[in-house]
Design a protein around this motif. Structure first.
Motif, PDB file in Angstrom:
ATOM      1  N   ARG A  31     -12.912   7.340 -56.704  1.00 28.85           N
ATOM      2  CA  ARG A  31     -13.055   6.575 -55.700  1.00 28.85           C
ATOM      3  C   ARG A  31     -14.648   6.855 -55.362  1.00 28.85           C
ATOM      4  NH1 ARG A  31      -7.730   6.713 -52.090  1.00 28.85           N
ATOM      5  NH2 ARG A  31      -6.204   7.227 -53.722  1.00 28.85           N
ATOM      6  N   GLN A  63     -20.504  -0.334 -55.753  1.00 30.43           N
ATOM      7  CA  GLN A  63     -19.228  -0.207 -56.183  1.00 30.43           C
ATOM      8  C   GLN A  63     -18.347  -1.498 -56.288  1.00 30.43           C
ATOM      9  OE1 GLN A  63     -18.538   3.075 -57.036  1.00 30.43           O
ATOM     10  NE2 GLN A  63     -20.693   3.770 -56.057  1.00 30.43           N
ATOM     11  N   PHE A  65     -14.152  -2.845 -56.668  1.00 29.63           N
ATOM     12  CA  PHE A  65     -12.689  -2.516 -56.870  1.00 29.63           C
ATOM     13  C   PHE A  65     -12.048  -3.665 -57.418  1.00 29.63           C
ATOM     14  CE2 PHE A  65      -8.461  -2.726 -54.746  1.00 29.63           C
ATOM     15  CZ  PHE A  65      -8.190  -1.625 -54.814  1.00 29.63           C
ATOM     16  N   TRP A  72     -11.573   1.733 -59.057  1.00 28.35           N
ATOM     17  CA  TRP A  72     -12.901   1.460 -58.601  1.00 28.35           C
ATOM     18  C   TRP A  72     -13.848   1.766 -59.866  1.00 28.35           C
ATOM     19  CZ3 TRP A  72     -14.727   0.120 -54.031  1.00 28.35           C
ATOM     20  CH2 TRP A  72     -13.859  -0.095 -53.018  1.00 28.35           C
ATOM     21  N   SER A  74     -18.544   1.343 -61.032  1.00 34.59           N
ATOM     22  CA  SER A  74     -19.908   1.132 -60.312  1.00 34.59           C
ATOM     23  C   SER A  74     -20.729   0.484 -61.340  1.00 34.59           C
ATOM     24  CB  SER A  74     -20.332   2.536 -60.004  1.00 34.59           C
ATOM     25  OG  SER A  74     -20.649   3.055 -61.094  1.00 34.59           O
ATOM     26  N   THR A 357     -11.796   6.684 -50.280  1.00 31.55           N
ATOM     27  CA  THR A 357     -11.677   5.318 -49.862  1.00 31.55           C
ATOM     28  C   THR A 357     -10.384   5.011 -49.873  1.00 31.55           C
ATOM     29  OG1 THR A 357     -13.959   4.887 -50.877  1.00 31.55           O
ATOM     30  CG2 THR A 357     -12.476   2.992 -50.312  1.00 31.55           C
TER      31      THR A 357
END
Length: 525
Positions: A31, A63, A65, A72, A74, A357
């Motif tokens: 996360r 980031q 999702f 998640w 990046s 998160t």
């Protein structure tokens, strides 16, 4: 629900959700770090979160999702080749550190509106290509809006509408700027009718591809629960009459629109967080409470992403700490047709202390509006009422309400309660303003006394200056006569020297005469 390390079957999980209830979405894997004042956008089953602040430091990451597997990741970004760069980007090789900005999906790219860039007095626009993972600065022309925070950016066809906010000098704004995304040209709009009072941290949405709705927000002294409408065809503001459940004042809330229903989540009034999730039927202008959470629930976090005043920050900090953890931001986004049947409201909660998160979702039970509401301006509404009244009198017909008296009484009581609440808020704000006016008057009196004292000192100094000027003139006159005085002195010196010589000569002769007499007396030759 707790997340594991394996991917989640979102489709089957979503189909089992109850309506109008917030639940935690199971999230798999790593996360992102905690943050606040970041921006978000949904593109092709993915939620993109960029930048934000963490412990006072701006972040420079993006980031992602993925809704399909609840994981998640990046992005690894690089500057676009041959792209323009702002001054603060000239030495950067990664996505610039940004906070308090907005993200808008436009075509194949995501536009990022940096409200308060470090080296510019105006709003900076950047583009992010999600396919190539490259970014760059977009050159804009026209009447550029001043740098600001707490404003709203709303997409309207090929245009983006920016309203209100707070500039870098903490001046509250209620101006309107429209960016043509095809030509990247800014225009400042001069609307008619009274606009909303200057505010920031409000929510805005588009209805029927014609109206901009602005709800809530705050000034430096109070929060609002009013609703304002801007007709984008006539550029005319109005404040329509609304019905339904009472809506508490709030700022820093988030909104999502699905089929003509505007869902409002979070926010607060500097005394506590808003526990109710609201929905506005944008066609009927009726507020309803969808669901409520307890005061300690993260969704009730006060003012998500809000820029607090110093006093409000202390109040909010105490309220958040009572939950045992710092809650920085609630983020609302929508994803249409996740199961090809329903919409989904998603909230991503970024927690700072426990540093993970959480994602909250709600399956709304909504009905698609059949007709579209056409809002009348105050002038048009008054004219229509006059015509209806004239027709009623002229025809001798009187129309009576078809609703029951009890219903009218309940609505009247509710309207009275709303008016009394609004009146109490206005009185409180007037009291605060009167206090400020008294302070200003006291300060004005003290400054007037000080000014009178300074003016007296000035008169004395002027008199002293006049005397000094006279003395200077006299000295200058004496200096002018100095050469003649020096010549006279030299002449006197010469006369003195000649006199001394005569006297010395006379003495010599006298001495010589004296020796002659004595020699004669002594018989000397």
């Amino acid at each position: 629900m707790a997340g594991g390390d394996e991917a989640v079957d979102v489709a089957s999980w979503y189909s089992s959700l109850a309506y109008d209830q917030w639940v935690t979405l199971p999230v798999a894997g790593r996360r992102p770090p905690g943050r606040y004042k970041h921006a978000a956008a949904v593109v092709d089953q993915k939620l993109y979160i960029s930048g934000g602040s963490r412990n006072g430091r701006h972040l420079s990451d993006v980031q992602v999702f993925d809704f399909t597997n609840s994981t998640w990741s990046s992005l690894k970004l690089s500057p676009e080749p041959n792209a323009a760069k702002s001054e603060e980007d000239s030495l950067l090789e990664t996505f610039p550190a940004t906070s308090g900005h907005h993200m808008v999906v436009w075509g194949e790219k995501v536009l990022i509106f940096d409200g308060q860039p470090k080296h510019s007095s105006y709003v900076t626009v950047r583009s992010l290509d999600l396919e190539t993972q490259q970014f760059g600065v977009v050159e804009t022309i026209g009447e550029l809006p001043v740098a600001r925070a707490g404003h709203s950016t709303t997409l309207f066809g090929s245009k983006l509408i920016m309203f209100g906010g707070e500039d870098i000098h903490r001046k509250l704004l209620n101006d309107i700027h429209i960016l043509n995304l095809e030509t990247m040209t800014w225009n400042k709009v001069h609307a008619t009718q009274p606009p909303p009072s200057p505010r920031y941290d409000h929510a805005a949405s588009i209805h029927a591809q014609r109206y901009l709705l602005v709800f809530g927000g705050c000034s430096h002294s109070t929060c609002f629960n009013d609703l304002h409408v801007l007709d984008l065809h006539t550029m005319e503001w109005s404040q329509p009459e609304i019905r339904g459940d009472y809506v508490t004042p709030r700022a820093g809330h988030c909104g999502a629109t699905i089929n003509g229903n505007w869902f409002i989540v979070g926010g607060g009034d500097n005394k506590g967080g808003a526990t109710e999730t609201l929905v506005l039927d944008m066609t009927k202008l009726v507020w309803s409470v969808v669901t409520k959470v307890n005061g300690r629930d993260p969704i009730a976090s006060e003012a998500p992403g809000r820029h607090f005043e110093p006093v409000a920050r202390e109040s909010a900090s105490a309220q958040l700490q009572s939950k045992g953890r710092d809650i920085w931001l609630l983020l609302v986004a929508t994803m249409e047709n996740i199961t090809m049947r329903q919409g989904l409201i998603l909230i991503a909660e970024i927690l700072s202390v426990i540093d993970f998160t959480s994602v909250f979702v709600m399956r709304p039970k909504i009905k698609e509006s059949v007709t579209r509401k056409i809002y009348q301006s105050p002038a048009a509404a008054a004219a229509a009422a006059s015509v209806s009244a004239a027709y009623s009198i002229g025809s001798g017909k009187t129309e009576y309400p078809k609703q029951e008296v009890s219903s009218d009484t309940d609505e009247t009581k509710e309207a009275k309660r709303l008016l009394e609440s609004s009146l109490a808020e206005v009185r409180e704000e007037n009291s605060m303003l009167q206090g400020k006016i008294d302070d200003l008057n006291s300060t004005h009196t003290e400054l007037s006394k000080e000014l009178a004292s300074v003016q007296g000192q000035l008169v004395a100094e002027r008199s002293r200056c006049f005397k000094l000027e006279a003395q200077i003139a006299e000295l200058q006159s004496m200096l002018a006569s100095l050469p003649s005085i020096e010549a006279e002195v030299q002449s006197l010196h010469k006369e003195k020297s000649a006199l001394e010589q005569d006297m010395e000569h006379a003495k010599t002769e006298q001495r010589e005469g004296s020796r002659g007499v004595w020699g004669w007396l002594s018989g000397a030759p």
